[in-house]
Every structure is written in structure tokens, then in C-alpha cells.
Design a protein around this motif. Structure first.
Motif, short mmCIF file in Angstrom:
data_model
loop_
_atom_site.label_atom_id
_atom_site.label_comp_id
_atom_site.label_asym_id
_atom_site.label_seq_id
_atom_site.Cartn_x
_atom_site.Cartn_y
_atom_site.Cartn_z
N ALA A 1 0.78 -0.88 0.03
CA ALA A 1 -0.07 0.00 0.03
C ALA A 1 0.97 1.24 0.13
CB ALA A 1 -0.89 -0.05 1.27
N TYR A 2 0.41 2.24 -0.69
CA TYR A 2 1.27 3.65 -0.67
C TYR A 2 0.16 4.71 -0.78
CZ TYR A 2 0.88 3.33 -5.58
OH TYR A 2 0.16 3.18 -7.04
N VAL A 3 0.56 5.87 -0.55
CA VAL A 3 -0.18 7.00 -0.69
C VAL A 3 0.18 8.07 -1.57
CG1 VAL A 3 0.76 8.23 1.25
CG2 VAL A 3 -1.57 8.74 0.63
N TRP A 4 -0.62 8.76 -2.41
CA TRP A 4 -0.21 9.68 -3.60
C TRP A 4 -1.15 11.05 -3.13
CZ3 TRP A 4 3.56 7.74 -6.51
CH2 TRP A 4 3.97 8.67 -7.29
N CYS A 5 -0.37 12.13 -2.73
CA CYS A 5 -1.11 13.19 -2.37
C CYS A 5 -0.80 14.30 -3.34
CB CYS A 5 -0.59 14.10 -1.10
SG CYS A 5 -0.46 12.68 0.32
N GLU A 6 -1.83 15.09 -4.11
CA GLU A 6 -1.86 16.17 -4.89
C GLU A 6 -2.63 17.24 -4.72
OE1 GLU A 6 -1.43 15.34 -9.13
OE2 GLU A 6 -0.31 13.51 -8.86
N LYS A 7 -2.07 18.40 -4.87
CA LYS A 7 -2.69 19.61 -5.01
C LYS A 7 -3.39 20.01 -6.13
CE LYS A 7 -1.23 20.39 -0.65
NZ LYS A 7 -2.22 20.35 0.69
N ASN A 8 -4.31 20.67 -6.38
CA ASN A 8 -4.96 21.07 -7.58
C ASN A 8 -5.13 19.99 -8.40
OD1 ASN A 8 -4.98 24.04 -7.09
ND2 ASN A 8 -2.83 24.30 -7.34
N TRP A 9 -5.89 18.90 -8.05
CA TRP A 9 -5.99 17.70 -8.88
C TRP A 9 -6.53 18.08 -10.27
CZ3 TRP A 9 -4.15 12.96 -7.21
CH2 TRP A 9 -4.88 11.82 -7.91
N LYS A 10 -5.81 17.41 -11.27
CA LYS A 10 -6.25 17.36 -12.77
C LYS A 10 -7.05 16.20 -12.95
CE LYS A 10 -4.38 21.44 -13.30
NZ LYS A 10 -4.53 21.74 -11.89
N HIS A 11 -8.30 16.47 -13.72
CA HIS A 11 -9.33 15.15 -14.14
C HIS A 11 -9.06 14.66 -15.59
CE1 HIS A 11 -10.91 17.22 -10.56
NE2 HIS A 11 -11.31 16.11 -10.17
N ASP A 12 -9.34 13.40 -15.61
CA ASP A 12 -9.42 12.82 -17.05
C ASP A 12 -10.66 12.68 -17.19
OD1 ASP A 12 -6.58 12.53 -17.42
OD2 ASP A 12 -6.52 10.89 -15.99
N ASP A 13 -11.27 12.99 -18.39
CA ASP A 13 -12.71 12.75 -18.75
C ASP A 13 -13.19 11.41 -19.21
OD1 ASP A 13 -11.53 13.31 -21.15
OD2 ASP A 13 -12.79 14.68 -21.73
#
Length: 267
Positions: free
Chosen positions: A26-38
Motif C-alpha cells: 500500500a502507498y499514498v499519493w497526495c496532490e494539490k490542484n488535482w487534474k481530472h481525466d474525462d
């Protein structure tokens, strides 16, 4: 290692399929201003997403799940999902698990408000952001988070909007989504569906599990969350914009869905 086709540590092989070459459980991924794929995608790992700021919509199995700020969504492995949001800023923590416990909880999509103790655990875990090195404390801590999730989960099924499979109902839903500020014109909706009022009410409830009135209420509350997120309006203005004649009527409707009173977050 970072490249354009890497998302949350997973390498995007095609537009919807990811390759997992990571050994860690298990691991974690933090992101600011997340960009979305449509587009819809899936991966082998189960996913726990914590919305630290903003809100997200997850489109899964003909349902749209709202995940507001300080809520989490649990998505089982191999479950196709698409993400959208109109929030100004979306800050996320995404936990990815290779294997899960036997409990039935982990086999289904779950959305729930994060209680204070879980929030502190998730924020503490952010110190391992994007770390793929072996770490015994991290492994044990993430396993504790995973094991505790069913106990932290209080059913928030009200945060999902069903999408009917009967195509006759799609124009009805579209009409409500556009005209949510106004009261239901049941005759006009029945005309759009090309069926009687009684048939519309019965088929809509059978298809979605909720009444047209409840669908309108859900739509209004979801729209209010979007407006509150902009921090441009008072709560009274939000109430009016989504179709409520008074702040008290809006507050009680909001509370019935969200289990908390609406408030403007001051950052």
C-alpha cells in the motif's frame, strides 16, 4: 521516476488501463490542484480517496457519487470509474491497496464523512507521500487504516445520484438538472417521458430507488455544495439560487442529506 503517463504511481498503458509495477502492499499519493481525466479507467488496486479540499463526482456503475470536502470514497479493485469536478481547487490523498480484508465492506463502493480520528490518521500518513520504499511503520499504519474503515463508515448512501437505465427517463433527469431552482412540473416531465404521470412516478422509483421529489432535493443540495465551494455567496444567496424560499428550509434540507449544517469555509 515521473513521466507524463504516470498517475498515482501507476503507469498508464492505455487511456483506461494501468500497469502496476510497484511491489509495496500500500502507498499514498497526495496532490494539490488535482487534474481530472474525462474518461473511465480502472486499476488492479483498491482505492481510498480522501478529499482534503474541494469536492469530486465519481461516476461508477450508473451512479454519480458526490465526495465533498473531508469525505472519503472507497473503490474496490478493477471497478471502472470516471471523475469530474467543477471545484476551484481539489486537493486529494489517494491510498492504493494491493490486497484487502475479507469483509464485505471492501467489495462495494463506500462514501462517508471522515470522523476526526480517521482524519488525523490520514493526515499523518501524508508524510509517506509518494514513498515507495519499504517501511515497516508505514506498512503497519496503512494496514490499520484499512482494517478500521468498516468501523469508521456510517452509511452515506444519500450522497449518490442514480442514473436510470430506462432511456425515457433521461430527458426527465436532464430537465430537473437544468431547472432544479423551480418546483417539479410533473405533467411536463411526464410529457417528456411520453408516459402518464402515474407511470412516470412508478417507473422512476423502480429505476432509481428514489422519488422524483427526492431526486430534485439531491440535485439542489449537490448544486449548493458547488456554490458554497466558490465562496462567492452567503448561505441565504445559495439557498435562493438552488430553489429554497428561506435559509431555514435550505438548512433543514441540507442537513437531511449531509448530516451537518451548511457553512461557508473561510480559508
Amino acid at each position: 521516476m515521473q513521466n507524463d503517463n504516470m498517475k498515482c504511481g501507476l503507469i498508464e498503458k492505455t487511456e483506461s488501463q494501468f500497469v502496476d509495477s510497484i511491489e509495496k502492499e500500500a502507498y499514498v499519493w497526495c496532490e494539490k490542484n488535482w487534474k481530472h481525466d474525462d474518461y473511465e479507467h480502472q486499476h488492479n488496486r483498491a482505492q481510498l480517496t480522501f478529499v482534503e479540499e474541494g469536492y469530486q463526482y465519481f461516476h461508477i456503475d450508473r451512479k454519480i457519487y458526490l465526495v465533498p470536502q473531508h469525505h472519503v470514497i472507497w473503490i474496490p479493485s478493477e471497478k471502472a470509474h470516471k471523475i469530474t469536478s467543477e471545484a476551484q481547487t481539489v486537493n486529494l490523498m489517494v491510498f492504493l491497496f494491493k490486497s484487502v480484508f475479507e469483509d464485505e465492506f471492501y467489495q462495494n463502493v463506500q462514501v462517508f464523512a471522515v470522523p476526526p480520528v480517521l482524519k488525523e490518521m490520514l493526515l499523518y500518513a501524508s508524510k509517506w507521500n509518494q514513498s515507495l520504499d519499504e517501511n515497516e511503520e508505514q506498512d503497519l499504519f496503512f494496514k490499520a487504516i484499512l482494517k478500521s474503515l468498516p468501523n469508521f463508515c456510517k452509511e452515506s448512501s444519500s450522497l449518490e445520484i442514480p442514473v436510470p437505465t430506462d432511456t425515457r427517463l433521461i430527458p426527465v433527469c436532464n430537465d430537473i438538472n437544468v431547472n432544479f431552482k423551480y418546483n417539479l412540473d410533473i405533467d411536463s416531465l411526464a410529457e417528456k417521458a411520453q408516459m402518464s404521470v402515474r407511470s412516470l412516478q412508478r417507473i422512476f422509483k423502480n429505476e432509481t430507488g428514489i422519488t422524483l421529489q427526492k431526486y430534485l432535493q439531491l440535485t439542489r443540495i449537490l448544486k449548493s455544495i458547488e456554490l458554497i465551494d466558490t465562496r462567492q455567496y452567503t448561505l441565504s444567496e445559495v439557498a435562493y439560487k438552488v430553489g429554497y424560499q428561506s435559509l431555514s428550509a435550505f438548512t433543514s434540507s441540507y442537513f437531511a442529506i449531509m448530516q451537518v449544517k451548511p457553512k461557508i469555509n473561510k480559508n
